[in-house]
Design a protein around this motif. Sequence first.
Motif, PDB file in Angstrom:
ATOM      1  N   ILE A 123      -1.482  -1.250   6.305  1.00 31.31           N
ATOM      2  CA  ILE A 123      -1.349  -0.543   7.571  1.00 31.31           C
ATOM      3  C   ILE A 123      -2.282  -1.148   8.608  1.00 31.31           C
ATOM      4  O   ILE A 123      -1.862  -1.534   9.709  1.00 31.31           O
ATOM      5  N   LEU A 124      -3.579  -1.278   8.228  1.00 28.14           N
ATOM      6  CA  LEU A 124      -4.562  -1.754   9.201  1.00 28.14           C
ATOM      7  C   LEU A 124      -4.304  -3.203   9.591  1.00 28.14           C
ATOM      8  O   LEU A 124      -4.274  -3.540  10.776  1.00 28.14           O
ATOM      9  N   GLY A 125      -4.083  -4.063   8.589  1.00 29.27           N
ATOM     10  CA  GLY A 125      -3.869  -5.477   8.901  1.00 29.27           C
ATOM     11  C   GLY A 125      -2.693  -5.668   9.824  1.00 29.27           C
ATOM     12  O   GLY A 125      -2.784  -6.366  10.839  1.00 29.27           O
ATOM     13  N   ASN A 126      -1.580  -5.004   9.510  1.00 27.17           N
ATOM     14  CA  ASN A 126      -0.366  -5.247  10.282  1.00 27.17           C
ATOM     15  C   ASN A 126      -0.398  -4.612  11.666  1.00 27.17           C
ATOM     16  O   ASN A 126       0.230  -5.120  12.587  1.00 27.17           O
ATOM     17  N   THR A 127      -1.128  -3.500  11.828  1.00 31.62           N
ATOM     18  CA  THR A 127      -1.143  -2.893  13.156  1.00 31.62           C
ATOM     19  C   THR A 127      -2.171  -3.563  14.058  1.00 31.62           C
ATOM     20  O   THR A 127      -1.892  -3.819  15.229  1.00 31.62           O
ATOM     21  N   VAL A 128      -3.351  -3.880  13.510  1.00 34.49           N
ATOM     22  CA  VAL A 128      -4.377  -4.484  14.368  1.00 34.49           C
ATOM     23  C   VAL A 128      -3.972  -5.903  14.753  1.00 34.49           C
ATOM     24  O   VAL A 128      -4.298  -6.365  15.841  1.00 34.49           O
ATOM     25  N   ALA A 129      -3.224  -6.588  13.878  1.00 28.76           N
ATOM     26  CA  ALA A 129      -2.806  -7.958  14.185  1.00 28.76           C
ATOM     27  C   ALA A 129      -1.970  -8.005  15.453  1.00 28.76           C
ATOM     28  O   ALA A 129      -1.996  -8.991  16.186  1.00 28.76           O
ATOM     29  N   ILE A 130      -1.229  -6.943  15.730  1.00 30.70           N
ATOM     30  CA  ILE A 130      -0.350  -6.925  16.908  1.00 30.70           C
ATOM     31  C   ILE A 130      -1.147  -7.134  18.185  1.00 30.70           C
ATOM     32  O   ILE A 130      -0.695  -7.794  19.109  1.00 30.70           O
ATOM     33  N   ARG A 131      -2.382  -6.590  18.207  1.00 31.49           N
ATOM     34  CA  ARG A 131      -3.146  -6.601  19.453  1.00 31.49           C
ATOM     35  C   ARG A 131      -3.971  -7.864  19.640  1.00 31.49           C
ATOM     36  O   ARG A 131      -4.628  -8.009  20.669  1.00 31.49           O
ATOM     37  N   GLN A 132      -3.959  -8.788  18.680  1.00 28.03           N
ATOM     38  CA  GLN A 132      -4.837  -9.955  18.793  1.00 28.03           C
ATOM     39  C   GLN A 132      -4.282 -10.968  19.785  1.00 28.03           C
ATOM     40  O   GLN A 132      -3.078 -11.174  19.871  1.00 28.03           O
ATOM     41  N   THR A 133      -5.216 -11.602  20.522  1.00 25.03           N
ATOM     42  CA  THR A 133      -4.802 -12.660  21.435  1.00 25.03           C
ATOM     43  C   THR A 133      -5.215 -14.032  20.910  1.00 25.03           C
ATOM     44  O   THR A 133      -4.729 -15.041  21.401  1.00 25.03           O
TER      45      THR A 133
END
Lengths: 170, 504
Positions: free
Chosen positions: B298-308
Amino acid sequence: MTESADIGIVFWVLSFVILVSAFMVVSLKNIFHCALFLIMCLFSVAGIFVLLDAEFLAAAQVLIYVGAVAILMIFAIMLTSNLASRKIRQVNENVSVGVFVSVLFALASIILIAQTHIWHYKTDFTPVENSIVILGKYLMIQYVLPFEVVSILLLASLIGAIVLARKERS
Amino acid sequence: MSSMDITFPAFDLRFMAPEIFLFLWALFVFAYDVTSKRKSSTAAGYLAMLGLMIAGAILAYTNYGQGYGSMFLFEPAAKFFKIIFLGSAFMAIGSSFGITKERIINHRGEFFGLILLSTVGMMFLSSSNELLSLYIGLELTTIPLFVLASFFKDNKLSVEAGIKYFIVGAFSSALLVYGMSFLYGLSGTTDLVQMKINIAMTHLTFKEIGVILVLANVLIIAGLGFKLSLPPFHQWAPDVYEGSPTPIAAFLSVGSKAAGLIAFAKIFVNGLYAFNGPEMAPNDWGILVGILACAAMILGNTVAIRQTNIKRMLAYSSIAQVGYIMIGMVTMNDLGIASVGFYIFAYMFANMGAFAIVAIFEERTGSCEIQSYAGLSHTSPVLATTFAVFLLSLAGIPPLAGFFAKFFVFASAIKMAQADATAGWLYWIVGVGLLTAVFSLYYYANIIKVMFFSKEASPYRVHYTFPSFGIVLIGIAGVIIFGLYPEPILKFASDISLSFGFLP
């Protein structure tokens, strides 16, 4: 072994010294004082090892931690300019979270360990004579492979330390 | 305990020939770099790659057997993981020629030699069935990596990465050793197989020793969780990946992670699985690890979305991937452990390939921002297409290898849940996995969108340099061939379960 009551007193005194000096290490503002308290803490741990009839561990603790590591730290502090007299805050804004987690973990482990009955079992343990001889045999016979791998590990850390510490010619 | 019963375990150095060779070769690489008069920017790297290939050939011709008691067992699981360690080291070194040409001028031999020494540590670790040698193997794996992470000494981010990784690594090792000391205290042995026999022989109930067992489990899961970057022990990963040299970040995300996985499997599947007390369900640690796996996905896949930053994004993606791998680990049957092997194998090609492209791009442009990839398909279509293939494999799109990896992991968990009524929680984990896999598609596809559907052409034209681009081609070949034809690797991976006492 001498009377267990005496040992009990020595144990509590040593534990008290360990706890107080360990707390001082992480809370004092002068890093030189921290290093001195660290030596005191490590010495007392050596005392606990003596109580447990582990003379070799006690000697190794004094030799390695007090004799080498802590002295090296004091050298590093003295060789770094102005470090010994400077006031340094050891904590940042996350201190409350850290304290909370540590206290939680300490409480949980104390409660868990206190619940077990394993401490009531009397073992027929007798301390071995000449533990150094046996330890040496274990190290050179049964555990010689990990012992050799440790030397590769030391080589890797030596090379790494040189690479990181060396001043580069540009 | 008398000194009479200290004897040499059965030993035969032939079974550890690949490790011994690779260690000597690392010394050779160090010595070559120090003594060579005319500094070639590539010689040390090619030497290291040659050494890894020879070590692989020796590995292929080494028979299974007991190298040094339980401290060195060469068995199918060890062989499978050693191939992954050698392969990821090979691909990491191959993709680092650009940075060693431009940014690492003075210590090229040390850079490659330390990668080799770290690989030797991983190989020792994967062969050990005993706590002491396992721990020392793990240390030999990580200590060179601390140095490698901070190899750009003049770069603040790299030094920060090295120090962060060092502190986290030392802390996690301390937790691991603390947990191991409880296991040793309970059983009086460091041998993982003997351990469960000894604990069963004490005839103590769960009430008497179980809590200590739980404490040991939690400490070891925390210690290895740091190595695997399993939440909540993952915070170091994005910073370290961002700061360290890109090939080292790749090596951390595949080699070091595979080392953590095999250590986890050795301790938990081999050592702790069967010795739970009568009142302790066999999968008690499984549920805990399952929760952590869900958190990772959950954390890996959701936080990855916001990375630049692409390296930070790949760091969060690798956190999520570990979540999927841990599903196979907690499944606890022959299929589960085989799917872990297949997953890490497919993941190696896709992730090392993706990082190789990031390294090539960074070398050309000096940027790791996702925005700088805009319009890359106009100027460097091959690079953009291969990157898209790696990302789609990481997302699990058929017919690439990443799809089968996810499929086998989920299938093994569902099969276990159907067979065993107490393992119904596995359905939940599979559900979380399927749902988060959809999320993951979003950020992987976002990069493809940036590369392909940007109106303006990218100002950068990337040169296809050897061997970095060769590594990309190896990755592409692996991802496509093992996606279309996974049987041989699956068959090999199913042998892993033999090492863990499961019969396929």
